[in-house]
Design a protein around this motif. Structure first.
Motif, short mmCIF file in Angstrom:
data_model
loop_
_atom_site.label_atom_id
_atom_site.label_comp_id
_atom_site.label_asym_id
_atom_site.label_seq_id
_atom_site.Cartn_x
_atom_site.Cartn_y
_atom_site.Cartn_z
N GLN A 27 -3.06 -17.93 -18.03
CA GLN A 27 -2.95 -17.90 -19.80
C GLN A 27 -1.18 -17.83 -19.84
N ARG A 28 -0.69 -17.18 -19.45
CA ARG A 28 0.67 -16.90 -19.50
C ARG A 28 1.24 -18.25 -19.37
N ALA A 29 1.24 -18.73 -18.23
CA ALA A 29 1.79 -19.96 -17.39
C ALA A 29 1.21 -21.18 -18.56
N VAL A 30 0.28 -21.18 -19.17
CA VAL A 30 -0.22 -22.34 -20.26
C VAL A 30 0.63 -22.13 -21.37
N ILE A 31 0.92 -20.82 -21.98
CA ILE A 31 1.43 -20.61 -23.01
C ILE A 31 2.91 -20.80 -22.81
N ALA A 32 3.46 -20.35 -21.84
CA ALA A 32 5.08 -20.81 -21.33
C ALA A 32 5.36 -22.13 -21.41
N GLY A 53 -2.04 -28.57 -12.41
CA GLY A 53 -3.30 -29.18 -11.64
C GLY A 53 -4.67 -29.11 -12.12
N VAL A 54 -4.63 -28.84 -13.38
CA VAL A 54 -5.93 -28.64 -13.99
C VAL A 54 -6.43 -29.76 -14.98
N ALA A 55 -7.63 -29.65 -15.49
CA ALA A 55 -7.92 -30.68 -16.40
C ALA A 55 -7.31 -30.36 -17.92
N GLU A 56 -7.53 -31.19 -18.58
CA GLU A 56 -6.60 -31.08 -20.13
C GLU A 56 -7.58 -30.10 -20.90
N GLY A 57 -8.94 -30.30 -20.74
CA GLY A 57 -9.74 -29.22 -21.08
C GLY A 57 -9.34 -27.72 -20.95
N THR A 58 -9.06 -27.51 -19.65
CA THR A 58 -8.73 -26.19 -19.12
C THR A 58 -7.40 -25.79 -19.86
N LYS A 117 -6.55 -26.63 -22.77
CA LYS A 117 -6.91 -26.40 -24.18
C LYS A 117 -7.75 -25.07 -24.14
N SER A 118 -8.73 -24.74 -23.28
CA SER A 118 -9.38 -23.56 -23.35
C SER A 118 -8.70 -22.31 -23.24
N GLN A 119 -7.67 -22.51 -22.10
CA GLN A 119 -6.80 -21.29 -21.71
C GLN A 119 -5.77 -21.12 -23.10
N THR A 120 -5.51 -22.16 -23.65
CA THR A 120 -4.72 -21.92 -24.74
C THR A 120 -5.32 -21.05 -25.88
N ALA A 121 -6.42 -21.85 -26.10
CA ALA A 121 -7.28 -21.10 -27.34
C ALA A 121 -7.47 -19.48 -26.91
#
Length: 164
Positions: free
Chosen positions: A111-116, A133-138, A140-144
């Motif tokens: 999640q830290r990587a996604v936010i960064a 290397g993940v789906a766009e939905g992943t 979005k969900s990790q961001t949420a």
């Protein structure tokens, strides 16, 4: 001549992207020295693959290597227990200051990587998905989930009116 040109291209890329890549690594691992080491390790891997890397995807490829190195490092890392905690001196109430580092520390590594990547490197959902290397939905969900965690802890991270 071909090798010299390739090395010159890599050197130019490295010099232009090393600081932003190190910043991304820092945001994931939360330590400047480790971020520097992981960025260097990533650049070694990138150099080995450089003849196969297309110039239009070099930045995304490098970012993906850096983030993967950081996440691998965090999975391998083990905290070392100590016998005694360091002394802490109470000198009275200190004002609460918004601490982005503390906020990021609340999040798991992914999640830290996604936010960064999403908000500090200003990448699109598709670019973050490609970098990790993940789906766009992943993404979005990790961001949420990350934003929900940050919102939950936000009162403790924000300056109050009386401390401003």
């Amino acid at each position: 001549m071909r090798r010299e040109r390739r090395e010159a291209e890599f050197t130019e890329f490295y010099l232009s992207r090393r600081l932003p890549l190190r910043r991304t690594a820092y945001l994931v691992v939360r330590d400047w020295h480790t971020a520097e080491d992981l960025t260097q390790q990533s650049m070694v891997k990138l150099y080995a693959a450089w003849p196969r890397v297309r110039s239009d995807t070099a930045d995304a490829y490098a970012r993906r290597i850096v983030v993967n190195e950081c996440l691998s490092h965090l999975r391998r890392r083990r905290d070392v227990p100590v016998e005694q905690l360091p002394d802490h001196h109470e000198t009275g109430p200190e004002p609460v200051v918004l601490d982005v580092g503390a906020a990021l520390d609340l999040l798991p590594a992914r999640q830290r990587a996604v936010i960064a990547l999403r908000f500090l490197d200003d990448l699109s959902v598709a670019d973050v998905a490609d970098a990790l290397g993940v789906a766009e939905g992943t993404v979005k969900s990790q961001t949420a989930k990350a934003l929900a965690t940050l919102r939950t802890h936000l009162p403790a991270l924000v300056l109050t009116e009386e401390h401003r």
